[in-house]
Design a protein around this motif. Structure first.
Motif, PDB file in Angstrom:
ATOM      1  N   MET A  28       0.956  -1.284  -0.008  1.00  0.00           N
ATOM      2  CA  MET A  28       0.045  -0.024  -0.137  1.00  0.00           C
ATOM      3  C   MET A  28       0.790   1.185  -0.045  1.00  0.00           C
ATOM      4  SD  MET A  28      -2.889  -0.956   2.667  1.00  0.00           S
ATOM      5  CE  MET A  28      -3.696   0.463   2.590  1.00  0.00           C
ATOM      6  N   VAL A  29       0.356   2.313  -0.701  1.00  0.00           N
ATOM      7  CA  VAL A  29       1.249   3.493  -0.499  1.00  0.00           C
ATOM      8  C   VAL A  29       1.178   4.151   0.874  1.00  0.00           C
ATOM      9  CG1 VAL A  29      -1.026   4.960  -1.280  1.00  0.00           C
ATOM     10  CG2 VAL A  29       1.420   5.718  -1.838  1.00  0.00           C
ATOM     11  N   THR A  30       2.286   4.486   1.121  1.00  0.00           N
ATOM     12  CA  THR A  30       2.467   5.271   2.593  1.00  0.00           C
ATOM     13  C   THR A  30       1.601   6.693   2.580  1.00  0.00           C
ATOM     14  OG1 THR A  30       4.613   6.313   2.152  1.00  0.00           O
ATOM     15  CG2 THR A  30       4.603   3.923   2.980  1.00  0.00           C
ATOM     16  N   SER A  31       1.241   6.970   3.864  1.00  0.00           N
ATOM     17  CA  SER A  31       0.475   8.224   3.949  1.00  0.00           C
ATOM     18  C   SER A  31       1.296   9.363   3.604  1.00  0.00           C
ATOM     19  CB  SER A  31      -0.097   8.438   5.398  1.00  0.00           C
ATOM     20  OG  SER A  31       0.807   8.206   6.160  1.00  0.00           O
ATOM     21  N   ALA A  32       2.850   9.058   3.954  1.00  0.00           N
ATOM     22  CA  ALA A  32       3.541  10.240   3.568  1.00  0.00           C
ATOM     23  C   ALA A  32       3.836  10.776   1.939  1.00  0.00           C
ATOM     24  CB  ALA A  32       4.987  10.077   3.892  1.00  0.00           C
ATOM     25  N   LEU A  33       3.626   9.592   1.091  1.00  0.00           N
ATOM     26  CA  LEU A  33       3.607   9.640  -0.332  1.00  0.00           C
ATOM     27  C   LEU A  33       2.273  10.298  -0.931  1.00  0.00           C
ATOM     28  CD1 LEU A  33       5.515   6.706  -1.335  1.00  0.00           C
ATOM     29  CD2 LEU A  33       6.465   8.966  -1.217  1.00  0.00           C
ATOM     30  N   ILE A  34       1.257  10.144  -0.270  1.00  0.00           N
ATOM     31  CA  ILE A  34      -0.118  10.537  -0.843  1.00  0.00           C
ATOM     32  C   ILE A  34      -0.201  12.116  -1.331  1.00  0.00           C
ATOM     33  CG2 ILE A  34      -2.523  10.947  -0.362  1.00  0.00           C
ATOM     34  CD1 ILE A  34      -2.048   8.524   1.211  1.00  0.00           C
ATOM     35  N   PRO A  35       0.256  13.050  -0.550  1.00  0.00           N
ATOM     36  CA  PRO A  35       0.580  14.439  -1.122  1.00  0.00           C
ATOM     37  C   PRO A  35       1.302  14.542  -2.452  1.00  0.00           C
ATOM     38  CG  PRO A  35       0.549  14.344   1.216  1.00  0.00           C
ATOM     39  CD  PRO A  35       0.615  12.950   0.960  1.00  0.00           C
ATOM     40  N   TRP A  36       2.423  13.873  -2.071  1.00  0.00           N
ATOM     41  CA  TRP A  36       3.360  14.013  -3.401  1.00  0.00           C
ATOM     42  C   TRP A  36       2.743  13.431  -4.713  1.00  0.00           C
ATOM     43  CZ3 TRP A  36       6.456   9.699  -5.367  1.00  0.00           C
ATOM     44  CH2 TRP A  36       7.433   9.885  -6.124  1.00  0.00           C
ATOM     45  N   LEU A  37       2.047  12.362  -4.582  1.00  0.00           N
ATOM     46  CA  LEU A  37       1.676  11.589  -5.646  1.00  0.00           C
ATOM     47  C   LEU A  37       0.378  12.399  -6.180  1.00  0.00           C
ATOM     48  CD1 LEU A  37       1.661   7.737  -4.744  1.00  0.00           C
ATOM     49  CD2 LEU A  37       2.881   8.848  -6.653  1.00  0.00           C
ATOM     50  N   ARG A  38      -0.417  12.973  -5.262  1.00  0.00           N
ATOM     51  CA  ARG A  38      -1.528  13.896  -5.771  1.00  0.00           C
ATOM     52  C   ARG A  38      -1.005  15.099  -6.346  1.00  0.00           C
ATOM     53  NH1 ARG A  38      -6.662  12.771  -4.144  1.00  0.00           N
ATOM     54  NH2 ARG A  38      -7.312  11.671  -2.511  1.00  0.00           N
ATOM     55  N   ASP A  39       0.247  15.601  -6.250  1.00  0.00           N
ATOM     56  CA  ASP A  39       0.635  16.916  -6.628  1.00  0.00           C
ATOM     57  C   ASP A  39       1.078  16.637  -7.978  1.00  0.00           C
ATOM     58  OD1 ASP A  39       1.496  19.620  -7.053  1.00  0.00           O
ATOM     59  OD2 ASP A  39       3.182  19.305  -5.734  1.00  0.00           O
ATOM     60  N   SER A  40       0.428  16.289  -8.957  1.00  0.00           N
ATOM     61  CA  SER A  40       0.890  15.650 -10.206  1.00  0.00           C
ATOM     62  C   SER A  40       0.044  16.113 -11.236  1.00  0.00           C
ATOM     63  CB  SER A  40       1.009  14.198 -10.101  1.00  0.00           C
ATOM     64  OG  SER A  40       0.025  13.667  -9.714  1.00  0.00           O
ATOM     65  N   ASP A  41       0.532  15.835 -12.535  1.00  0.00           N
ATOM     66  CA  ASP A  41      -0.448  16.045 -13.703  1.00  0.00           C
ATOM     67  C   ASP A  41      -1.708  15.144 -13.712  1.00  0.00           C
ATOM     68  OD1 ASP A  41       0.013  17.110 -16.722  1.00  0.00           O
ATOM     69  OD2 ASP A  41      -1.078  15.194 -16.904  1.00  0.00           O
ATOM     70  N   PRO A  42      -2.740  15.796 -14.393  1.00  0.00           N
ATOM     71  CA  PRO A  42      -4.169  14.932 -14.263  1.00  0.00           C
ATOM     72  C   PRO A  42      -3.839  13.574 -15.037  1.00  0.00           C
ATOM     73  CG  PRO A  42      -4.578  16.967 -14.775  1.00  0.00           C
ATOM     74  CD  PRO A  42      -3.067  17.069 -14.729  1.00  0.00           C
ATOM     75  N   ALA A  43      -2.820  13.440 -15.873  1.00  0.00           N
ATOM     76  CA  ALA A  43      -2.725  12.121 -16.529  1.00  0.00           C
ATOM     77  C   ALA A  43      -2.271  11.118 -15.801  1.00  0.00           C
ATOM     78  CB  ALA A  43      -1.609  12.250 -17.712  1.00  0.00           C
ATOM     79  N   LEU A  44      -1.741  11.376 -14.532  1.00  0.00           N
ATOM     80  CA  LEU A  44      -1.156  10.566 -13.519  1.00  0.00           C
ATOM     81  C   LEU A  44      -2.061  10.420 -12.403  1.00  0.00           C
ATOM     82  CD1 LEU A  44       2.756  10.047 -12.476  1.00  0.00           C
ATOM     83  CD2 LEU A  44       0.813  10.169 -10.932  1.00  0.00           C
ATOM     84  N   ARG A  45      -2.353  11.641 -11.814  1.00  0.00           N
ATOM     85  CA  ARG A  45      -3.159  11.770 -10.717  1.00  0.00           C
ATOM     86  C   ARG A  45      -4.500  10.922 -10.555  1.00  0.00           C
ATOM     87  NH1 ARG A  45      -3.226  16.712 -10.587  1.00  0.00           N
ATOM     88  NH2 ARG A  45      -5.556  17.400 -10.985  1.00  0.00           N
ATOM     89  N   TRP A  46      -5.083  10.688 -11.947  1.00  0.00           N
ATOM     90  CA  TRP A  46      -6.376  10.087 -11.830  1.00  0.00           C
ATOM     91  C   TRP A  46      -6.162   8.658 -11.721  1.00  0.00           C
ATOM     92  CZ3 TRP A  46      -7.817   6.093 -14.898  1.00  0.00           C
ATOM     93  CH2 TRP A  46      -7.124   5.928 -16.099  1.00  0.00           C
ATOM     94  N   GLN A  47      -4.865   8.179 -11.986  1.00  0.00           N
ATOM     95  CA  GLN A  47      -4.728   6.694 -11.895  1.00  0.00           C
ATOM     96  C   GLN A  47      -4.248   6.525 -10.363  1.00  0.00           C
ATOM     97  OE1 GLN A  47      -2.519   5.145 -15.107  1.00  0.00           O
ATOM     98  NE2 GLN A  47      -2.193   6.993 -15.914  1.00  0.00           N
ATOM     99  N   VAL A  48      -3.696   7.415  -9.774  1.00  0.00           N
ATOM    100  CA  VAL A  48      -3.198   7.532  -8.282  1.00  0.00           C
ATOM    101  C   VAL A  48      -4.601   7.054  -7.600  1.00  0.00           C
ATOM    102  CG1 VAL A  48      -2.361   8.519  -6.278  1.00  0.00           C
ATOM    103  CG2 VAL A  48      -1.077   8.413  -8.475  1.00  0.00           C
ATOM    104  N   GLU A  49      -5.509   7.934  -7.823  1.00  0.00           N
ATOM    105  CA  GLU A  49      -6.869   8.476  -7.273  1.00  0.00           C
ATOM    106  C   GLU A  49      -7.627   7.027  -7.305  1.00  0.00           C
ATOM    107  OE1 GLU A  49      -7.606  12.867  -7.502  1.00  0.00           O
ATOM    108  OE2 GLU A  49      -8.582  11.694  -8.886  1.00  0.00           O
ATOM    109  N   ARG A  50      -7.589   6.332  -8.513  1.00  0.00           N
ATOM    110  CA  ARG A  50      -8.245   5.194  -8.817  1.00  0.00           C
ATOM    111  C   ARG A  50      -7.610   3.731  -8.278  1.00  0.00           C
ATOM    112  NH1 ARG A  50      -8.796   2.894 -14.911  1.00  0.00           N
ATOM    113  NH2 ARG A  50      -6.753   2.522 -14.334  1.00  0.00           N
TER     114      ARG A  50
END
Length: 318
Positions: A1-23
């Motif tokens: 599982m993704v660590t909580s510390a990485l979530i803001p870093w991954l969310r702060d990204s281009d929509p092309a990547l961010r929607w896949q992180v969210e899903r």
């Protein structure tokens, strides 16, 4: 599982990547990630590539290479700006095909393969190129059934594919087999497939699985150091991470658990994970690009972290 510390870093990204992180990593409800995915057409990487499309439907004036590309021996470095590579990126980033309405027809009229001037949606003689054309054609609504039949017919006796078959090769390639499998999986997902496409896909998957995704069948030794080289974008290049992403999608579609023969390959993916939960960018394939979409070599890559994390999440949940 993704660590909580990485979530803001991954969310702060281009929509092309961010929607896949969210899903795929955060398991947000569809209304969240679908809203982010819709933004690919209007901002960031997706919007930038859309703005670079030529009036005739192409990018950089060519099918696989830019117009005027120098094919001399001293200039064989692959550029990544022409039509097929750009469509691959937009499709993989989740762009709604409606944003390219009319492109399939424009390419049918105006785009020809550099090989023998063949029509774009008819494909050519390279397995990887034909597989990408199947994926892009399904996405844009072009007729690609003939290319699907071609892929089925050009599977080699050992179960996989090799783009060098035209030069007489009779042994399958890891790279060509994986890319061909992606095209057939896209067809099966979109249409339900046929008995022939499903059988070809099973045969190609077995070719890789019998080799543990990275070993020679003859000696059991790793086929090459590049199997553990992870870099984004993947392009045509084989790695155990790229292959594991395919098998994850295929297993979810087929409703089957992960194949245990992947275990060693998965551990190579896990071993590349840094103590902070990230994966580092490897050496990317050289060649001209429209713009950079990931970090330099050696830096933590959001794209690879997305990919590695969702593969391990899928595997560990088996």
């Amino acid at each position: 599982m993704v660590t909580s510390a990485l979530i803001p870093w991954l969310r702060d990204s281009d929509p092309a990547l961010r929607w896949q992180v969210e899903r795929d990593l955060l398991h947000e409800p569809p209304e969240v990630w679908e809203a982010t995915r819709a933004r690919v057409a209007t901002e960031g990487f997706g919007a930038r590539l859309l703005a670079l499309q030529d009036p005739d439907g192409q990018w950089a004036g060519g099918a696989f290479f830019p117009a005027g590309h120098d094919f001399d021996a001293a200039a064989r470095e692959q550029p990544w700006t022409a039509t097929t590579w750009t469509l691959n990126s937009l499709r993989e980033w989740g762009l709604d095909a409606a944003a390219l309405r009319g492109t399939a027809e424009l390419l049918d009229r105006n785009c020809r393969w550099e090989y023998d001037n063949l029509p774009y949606w008819g494909g050519e003689v390279d397995c990887c190129i034909n597989a990408w054309t199947v994926e892009n054609g399904l996405w844009l609504g072009a007729g690609i059934t003939g290319i699907v039949d071609w892929l089925v017919e050009h599977r080699l006796p050992d179960g996989g594919w090799n783009c060098e078959w035209v030069e007489g090769s009779t042994r399958s390639s890891f790279h060509s087999t994986l890319n061909s499998l992606k095209g057939l999986l896209a067809y099966d997902i979109a249409t339900g497939g046929t008995e022939a496409t499903r059988a070809a896909r099973r045969g190609g998957e077995e070719y890789l699985l019998r080799r543990g995704l990275f070993r020679r069948l003859s000696t059991g030794e790793p086929v090459a150091p590049w199997v553990g080289r992870f870099a984004y974008p993947f392009r045509w290049f084989y790695s155990v991470l790229n292959a594991a992403e395919y098998f994850r999608r295929a297993a979810l579609f087929d409703g089957v658990p992960p194949d245990p023969r992947m275990a060693e390959a998965i551990e190579l993916v896990r071993a590349a994970r840094q103590p902070d939960g990230t994966w580092l960018q490897g050496r990317t394939l050289p060649g001209a690009v429209w713009f950079e979409v990931d970090v330099p070599e050696g830096k933590p890559s959001k794209w690879l972290t997305l990919s590695g994390t969702r593969v391990l999440d899928w595997w560990d949940a088996r």
